[in-house]
Write a protein that holds these residues in place. Structure first.
Motif, short mmCIF file in Angstrom:
data_model
loop_
_atom_site.label_atom_id
_atom_site.label_comp_id
_atom_site.label_asym_id
_atom_site.label_seq_id
_atom_site.Cartn_x
_atom_site.Cartn_y
_atom_site.Cartn_z
N ARG A 146 48.97 -10.46 17.73
CA ARG A 146 48.45 -9.79 19.08
C ARG A 146 47.95 -10.83 19.86
O ARG A 146 48.02 -10.96 21.07
N ASP A 147 47.08 -11.83 19.16
CA ASP A 147 46.70 -12.73 20.09
C ASP A 147 47.38 -13.82 20.87
O ASP A 147 47.23 -13.88 22.03
N ALA A 148 48.71 -14.05 20.31
CA ALA A 148 49.65 -14.91 20.97
C ALA A 148 50.14 -14.07 22.03
O ALA A 148 50.41 -14.70 23.08
N VAL A 149 50.43 -12.72 21.90
CA VAL A 149 50.82 -12.07 23.04
C VAL A 149 49.89 -11.94 24.16
O VAL A 149 50.22 -11.89 25.34
N ARG A 150 48.83 -11.64 23.97
CA ARG A 150 47.66 -11.62 24.73
C ARG A 150 47.83 -12.86 25.71
O ARG A 150 47.39 -12.85 26.80
N THR A 151 47.77 -13.99 24.83
CA THR A 151 47.80 -15.24 25.69
C THR A 151 48.92 -15.33 26.55
O THR A 151 49.10 -15.82 27.82
N ASP A 178 60.82 -3.92 37.15
CA ASP A 178 59.55 -3.63 37.83
C ASP A 178 58.67 -2.76 36.85
O ASP A 178 57.61 -2.49 37.24
N ASP A 179 59.29 -2.21 35.81
CA ASP A 179 58.30 -1.45 34.76
C ASP A 179 57.71 -2.50 33.77
O ASP A 179 58.10 -2.62 32.84
N ILE A 180 56.50 -2.78 34.30
CA ILE A 180 55.68 -3.72 33.48
C ILE A 180 55.13 -3.08 32.37
O ILE A 180 54.50 -1.98 32.23
N PRO A 181 55.42 -3.65 31.08
CA PRO A 181 54.82 -2.75 29.76
C PRO A 181 53.49 -3.06 29.48
O PRO A 181 52.98 -3.96 30.27
N THR A 182 52.83 -1.97 28.81
CA THR A 182 51.58 -2.09 28.59
C THR A 182 51.43 -3.43 27.67
O THR A 182 52.33 -3.65 27.07
N GLU A 183 50.17 -3.64 27.25
CA GLU A 183 49.75 -4.48 26.57
C GLU A 183 50.22 -4.01 24.89
O GLU A 183 50.84 -4.87 24.21
N ALA A 184 49.87 -2.80 24.62
CA ALA A 184 50.70 -2.23 23.34
C ALA A 184 52.07 -2.29 23.22
O ALA A 184 52.66 -2.70 22.05
N TYR A 192 56.76 -4.96 20.76
CA TYR A 192 58.09 -5.66 20.69
C TYR A 192 57.92 -7.03 20.20
O TYR A 192 58.79 -7.40 19.38
N MET A 193 56.91 -7.88 20.32
CA MET A 193 56.84 -9.30 19.90
C MET A 193 56.56 -9.40 18.44
O MET A 193 56.95 -10.27 17.52
N LYS A 194 56.13 -8.28 17.91
CA LYS A 194 55.67 -8.08 16.43
C LYS A 194 56.95 -8.27 15.69
O LYS A 194 57.04 -8.81 14.48
N GLN A 195 58.37 -7.85 16.09
CA GLN A 195 59.40 -7.87 15.43
C GLN A 195 59.80 -9.20 15.19
O GLN A 195 60.63 -9.51 14.15
N PHE A 196 59.18 -10.08 15.87
CA PHE A 196 59.52 -11.66 15.88
C PHE A 196 58.55 -12.26 15.04
O PHE A 196 58.48 -13.82 15.02
#
Length: 188
Positions: free
Chosen positions: A167-172, A148-154, A159-163
């Motif tokens: 940023r644009d792909a995460v926003r999508t 239930d702890d929804i992460p912020t966009e940042a 998190y996904m940057k390590q893979f």
């Protein structure tokens, strides 16, 4: 060979991965040793105020009591959110951190097997990008672990940057998953 007294967070991560810890376990361990103040830290303050560009140590930095891997930009070796920094003669304030470093000798004391481990030659930041078909399942797994702890966009981006996911792909991706309403406070 000279061993520096301080090492950036991403080098400390590589140190623990080199001794056989999974990347997730290594990140969790580093969060815990920082939060529990088992390792001395120093930070390079970012921003544009009079404190920007200064390097400050443990007594001049106040970090959150509990830390989790999503609290850090592991590629850039810094926290995602601002931390309080100051000194006795100057005002304390929440400031961006440009670089977080850990005392090498403290890491070697906490993880003795890491003193002889050969660090992976390819930094985590330069690892190949995750295959397109794997991105959404990895993001879904991350979100499910958060509950239930929804992460912020940042946090999602960090998190996904390590893979190697930008940023644009995460926003999508975020458009397909629950998000906090604008202005809604974090849970917890």
């Amino acid at each position: 060979m000279y061993i520096p007294d301080w090492e950036p967070l991403n080098v400390a991560l590589r140190r623990l991965v080199a001794i056989g810890l999974s990347e997730d376990d290594a990140k969790a361990d580093l969060c815990n040793v920082i939060a529990d103040e088992q390792v001395d830290i120093r930070v390079l303050v970012g921003g544009d105020d009079f404190f920007a560009g200064r390097t400050v140590k443990r007594r001049q930095v106040i970090h959150p009591v509990r830390l989790k891997p999503s609290d850090f930009d592991w590629e850039e070796s810094r926290p995602v959110a601002k931390w309080n920094c100051g000194d006795r003669s100057l005002d304390w304030d929440s400031r961006p951190i440009k670089l977080l470093e850990l005392r090498t000798s403290d890491l070697e004391d906490l993880f003795p097997q890491s003193t002889t481990a050969k660090l992976e030659s390819q930094p985590i930041a330069n690892r190949p990008r995750m295959a397109g078909a794997s991105i959404e399942p990895k993001f879904r797994e991350w979100r499910e672990r958060r509950g239930d702890d929804i992460p912020t966009e940042a946090e999602d981006i960090a998190y996904m940057k390590q893979f190697g996911v930008g940023r644009d792909a995460v926003r999508t991706l975020r458009l397909r998953f629950p998000r906090r309403q604008r202005g809604q406070k974090r849970s917890g």
